[in-house]
Scaffold this motif. Structure first.
Motif, PDB file in Angstrom:
ATOM      1  N   GLN A  99       0.577  -1.054   0.051  1.00  0.00           N
ATOM      2  CA  GLN A  99       0.223   0.404   0.044  1.00  0.00           C
ATOM      3  C   GLN A  99       1.103   1.444   0.176  1.00  0.00           C
ATOM      4  N   SER A 100       1.665   1.353   0.661  1.00  0.00           N
ATOM      5  CA  SER A 100       2.972   2.599   0.382  1.00  0.00           C
ATOM      6  C   SER A 100       3.448   2.672  -0.329  1.00  0.00           C
ATOM      7  N   GLU A 101       2.927   2.240  -1.788  1.00  0.00           N
ATOM      8  CA  GLU A 101       3.322   2.511  -3.065  1.00  0.00           C
ATOM      9  C   GLU A 101       2.387   2.893  -3.800  1.00  0.00           C
ATOM     10  N   ARG A 102       0.827   2.801  -2.957  1.00  0.00           N
ATOM     11  CA  ARG A 102      -0.307   2.975  -4.325  1.00  0.00           C
ATOM     12  C   ARG A 102      -0.996   4.570  -3.883  1.00  0.00           C
ATOM     13  N   ASP A 103      -0.108   5.602  -3.136  1.00  0.00           N
ATOM     14  CA  ASP A 103      -0.471   6.452  -2.989  1.00  0.00           C
ATOM     15  C   ASP A 103      -0.983   8.237  -4.093  1.00  0.00           C
ATOM     16  N   GLU A 104      -0.785   7.283  -5.415  1.00  0.00           N
ATOM     17  CA  GLU A 104      -1.434   7.963  -6.084  1.00  0.00           C
ATOM     18  C   GLU A 104      -2.571   6.971  -6.757  1.00  0.00           C
ATOM     19  N   ARG A 105      -2.910   6.604  -6.619  1.00  0.00           N
ATOM     20  CA  ARG A 105      -4.244   5.444  -6.733  1.00  0.00           C
ATOM     21  C   ARG A 105      -5.141   6.071  -5.397  1.00  0.00           C
ATOM     22  N   ARG A 107      -4.885   8.838  -4.212  1.00  0.00           N
ATOM     23  CA  ARG A 107      -5.373  10.341  -4.308  1.00  0.00           C
ATOM     24  C   ARG A 107      -6.344  10.887  -5.460  1.00  0.00           C
ATOM     25  N   GLU A 108      -6.047   9.973  -6.016  1.00  0.00           N
ATOM     26  CA  GLU A 108      -7.254   9.699  -7.322  1.00  0.00           C
ATOM     27  C   GLU A 108      -8.596   9.681  -7.062  1.00  0.00           C
ATOM     28  N   ALA A 109      -8.817   8.647  -6.247  1.00  0.00           N
ATOM     29  CA  ALA A 109     -10.045   8.503  -5.841  1.00  0.00           C
ATOM     30  C   ALA A 109     -10.232   9.253  -4.630  1.00  0.00           C
ATOM     31  N   ILE A 110      -9.558  10.183  -3.747  1.00  0.00           N
ATOM     32  CA  ILE A 110      -9.786  11.745  -3.280  1.00  0.00           C
ATOM     33  C   ILE A 110     -10.806  12.425  -3.983  1.00  0.00           C
ATOM     34  N   ALA A 111      -9.480  12.888  -5.008  1.00  0.00           N
ATOM     35  CA  ALA A 111     -10.413  13.425  -6.051  1.00  0.00           C
ATOM     36  C   ALA A 111     -12.045  13.151  -6.229  1.00  0.00           C
ATOM     37  N   ARG A 112     -12.045  11.879  -6.679  1.00  0.00           N
ATOM     38  CA  ARG A 112     -13.176  12.299  -7.828  1.00  0.00           C
ATOM     39  C   ARG A 112     -14.879  11.910  -6.012  1.00  0.00           C
ATOM     40  N   LEU A 113     -14.033  11.995  -5.286  1.00  0.00           N
ATOM     41  CA  LEU A 113     -14.877  11.288  -4.215  1.00  0.00           C
ATOM     42  C   LEU A 113     -15.478  13.163  -3.738  1.00  0.00           C
ATOM     43  N   ARG A 114     -14.656  13.978  -3.518  1.00  0.00           N
ATOM     44  CA  ARG A 114     -14.596  15.391  -3.466  1.00  0.00           C
ATOM     45  C   ARG A 114     -15.065  15.931  -4.341  1.00  0.00           C
ATOM     46  N   GLY A 115     -14.778  15.817  -5.835  1.00  0.00           N
ATOM     47  CA  GLY A 115     -15.528  16.864  -6.570  1.00  0.00           C
ATOM     48  C   GLY A 115     -16.922  16.255  -6.926  1.00  0.00           C
ATOM     49  N   ASP A 116     -17.483  15.132  -6.382  1.00  0.00           N
ATOM     50  CA  ASP A 116     -18.713  14.684  -6.246  1.00  0.00           C
ATOM     51  C   ASP A 116     -19.591  14.838  -5.081  1.00  0.00           C
ATOM     52  N   GLY A 117     -19.199  15.863  -4.055  1.00  0.00           N
ATOM     53  CA  GLY A 117     -19.419  16.373  -2.999  1.00  0.00           C
ATOM     54  C   GLY A 117     -19.695  15.080  -1.520  1.00  0.00           C
ATOM     55  N   VAL A 199      -8.754  10.851   4.655  1.00  0.00           N
ATOM     56  CA  VAL A 199      -7.234  11.049   4.689  1.00  0.00           C
ATOM     57  C   VAL A 199      -7.007  11.689   6.354  1.00  0.00           C
ATOM     58  N   ARG A 200      -5.952  11.561   6.906  1.00  0.00           N
ATOM     59  CA  ARG A 200      -6.020  12.531   8.384  1.00  0.00           C
ATOM     60  C   ARG A 200      -5.341  13.731   7.758  1.00  0.00           C
ATOM     61  N   ALA A 201      -5.390  13.957   9.701  1.00  0.00           N
ATOM     62  CA  ALA A 201      -4.811  15.968   9.739  1.00  0.00           C
ATOM     63  C   ALA A 201      -3.235  15.746   9.298  1.00  0.00           C
ATOM     64  N   ASP A 202      -2.638  14.746   9.663  1.00  0.00           N
ATOM     65  CA  ASP A 202      -1.619  14.219   9.043  1.00  0.00           C
ATOM     66  C   ASP A 202      -0.663  13.975   7.487  1.00  0.00           C
ATOM     67  N   GLY A 203      -2.101  14.052   6.960  1.00  0.00           N
ATOM     68  CA  GLY A 203      -1.837  13.559   5.649  1.00  0.00           C
ATOM     69  C   GLY A 203      -1.872  11.804   4.966  1.00  0.00           C
ATOM     70  N   VAL A 204      -1.737  10.899   6.001  1.00  0.00           N
ATOM     71  CA  VAL A 204      -1.824   9.787   5.502  1.00  0.00           C
ATOM     72  C   VAL A 204      -3.471   9.038   5.373  1.00  0.00           C
ATOM     73  N   VAL A 205      -3.731   8.362   4.354  1.00  0.00           N
ATOM     74  CA  VAL A 205      -4.591   8.201   3.807  1.00  0.00           C
ATOM     75  C   VAL A 205      -5.163   6.998   4.709  1.00  0.00           C
ATOM     76  N   GLY A 206      -7.024   7.079   5.070  1.00  0.00           N
ATOM     77  CA  GLY A 206      -7.108   6.251   5.899  1.00  0.00           C
ATOM     78  C   GLY A 206      -7.615   4.525   4.929  1.00  0.00           C
ATOM     79  N   TYR A 207      -7.307   4.119   6.056  1.00  0.00           N
ATOM     80  CA  TYR A 207      -8.012   2.852   6.580  1.00  0.00           C
ATOM     81  C   TYR A 207      -8.825   1.770   4.909  1.00  0.00           C
ATOM     82  N   GLN A 208     -10.247   2.918   5.244  1.00  0.00           N
ATOM     83  CA  GLN A 208     -11.243   2.335   5.082  1.00  0.00           C
ATOM     84  C   GLN A 208     -10.596   2.819   2.737  1.00  0.00           C
ATOM     85  N   LEU A 209     -10.294   4.042   2.736  1.00  0.00           N
ATOM     86  CA  LEU A 209      -9.883   4.386   1.539  1.00  0.00           C
ATOM     87  C   LEU A 209      -9.281   3.061   0.832  1.00  0.00           C
ATOM     88  N   ALA A 210      -8.103   3.026   1.635  1.00  0.00           N
ATOM     89  CA  ALA A 210      -7.162   2.384   0.707  1.00  0.00           C
ATOM     90  C   ALA A 210      -7.389   0.477   0.671  1.00  0.00           C
TER      91      ALA A 210
END
Length: 333
Positions: A99-105, A107-117, A199-210
């Motif tokens: 998982q530590s090598e999959r951050d780009e994926r 962030r793409e999902a986060i951007a989509r979820l954020r764009g969809d509200g 996404v935690r306040a320190d920028g770490v992606v949460g377990y559920q999303l990953a």
């Protein structure tokens, strides 16, 4: 007051796809009997169905996860007689499998979820969220089971708080019950599980999303994991829905406890595979113990994983926690 609406998630569209499962441990310590039990049950489920097995390392918490533990885990799974078709050691079409090598994926999902509200900034501390939940365990471990109010903040108040504290990003759970059929636990229904951090306040992606992003990207159709993750399922189902994707079929195997009813630990004797190997316990003896304790065979007889494929049935697997008797080491012999 009217009845709450229940959403029953159907995953029948998975039935026409080749079965793909995974074992996704966190390499933060040595593999113990509970981990080995989950790995064996997940392996049996997939091999009995003629499916493909994926090994994935969930190492988002870099402070706790160590490469040495990941290497040991791979070694000890092979020692048990388990194999996989894709993984961090052998690669595959859906890699990387760490998982530590999959951050780009993510962030793409986060951007989509954020764009969809689906996402909003939360300025509450973890302590504040736990206080609202009044239950510092289970679902509350990743967020309060009620909304904290940050979603309704005015732009001015949001700006003021952002100057004080970096926010986390929370997923807004649908306001309805979520029901599903678990492959072992049967019909389950959860009240709205509460918003949670992606996404935690320190920028770490949460377990559920990953987990959801990885299961989707890797084409996972069947997930068999520990009972302690049963109440994560409604959150993950909601994420799959928000991403417009079909969820896997879920099954949750029993937890392992010591004879005093607490989680397995060193006070219960040698419970890690490393310790058992050092005491000359054979892999087949451990596999047989797991098969007996989980309900697949009537007594603890030594067996190789492949020998258990003909007796695999999710209906046999215990729903209650497994409490090892004080003389369990003697039963290995």
């Amino acid at each position: 007051m009217g009845k709450r609406k229940e959403e029953r998630i159907h995953v029948t569209s998975n039935s026409g796809r080749p079965s793909r499962g995974r074992f996704a441990p966190t390499p933060s310590g040595r593999m113990h009997l509970g981990n080995a039990s989950t790995a064996l049950l997940a392996w049996l489920q997939l091999r009995a169905a003629g499916g493909a097995m994926v090994l994935r390392m969930e190492d988002l918490d870099r402070a706790r996860c160590k490469p040495a533990y990941a290497e040991l885990l791979i070694e000890e799974m092979r020692w048990l007689g388990l194999d996989w078709d894709e993984g961090p050691d052998i690669g595959g079409a859906c890699g990387p499998y760490t998982q530590s090598e999959r951050d780009e994926r993510y962030r793409e999902a986060i951007a989509r979820l954020r764009g969809d509200g689906w996402l909003y900034s939360c300025y509450c501390s973890r302590a504040e969220l736990l206080q609202m939940a009044n239950a510092p365990h289970g679902l509350a471990s990743e967020g309060a089971p009620v909304r904290c109010g940050c979603r309704e903040l005015s732009p001015e108040e949001r700006e003021r708080r952002e100057r004080i504290k970096a926010p986390s990003l929370h997923f807004a759970m649908p306001e309805r019950d979520i029901g599903f059929r678990d492959g072992i636990a049967g019909e389950r229904s959860f009240r709205s599980a509460g918003d949670f951090a992606v996404v935690r306040a320190d920028g770490v992606v949460g377990y559920q999303l990953a987990v959801v992003v990885d299961d989707l990207a890797m084409g996972i159709t069947d997930v068999l994991r520990g009972w302690d993750l049963l109440d994560s399922t409604p959150r993950q189902l909601a994420l799959f829905e928000a991403l417009g994707a079909t969820a896997p079929r879920y099954a949750h195997g029993p937890l392992w406890l010591g004879d005093d009813g607490s989680r397995l630990s060193k006070r219960h004797g040698s419970v890690s595979l490393s310790e058992l190997r050092a005491e000359s316990v054979k892999a087949e003896e451990i596999v047989g113990l797991i098969a007996w304790a989980t309900g697949l065979i009537p007594k603890p007889e030594a067996a190789k994983p492949a020998e258990l494929i003909p007796v695999w049935s999710p209906e046999k697997v215990a729903q209650e926690a497994i409490r090892l008797p004080g003389d369990w080491m003697e039963r290995l012999r």
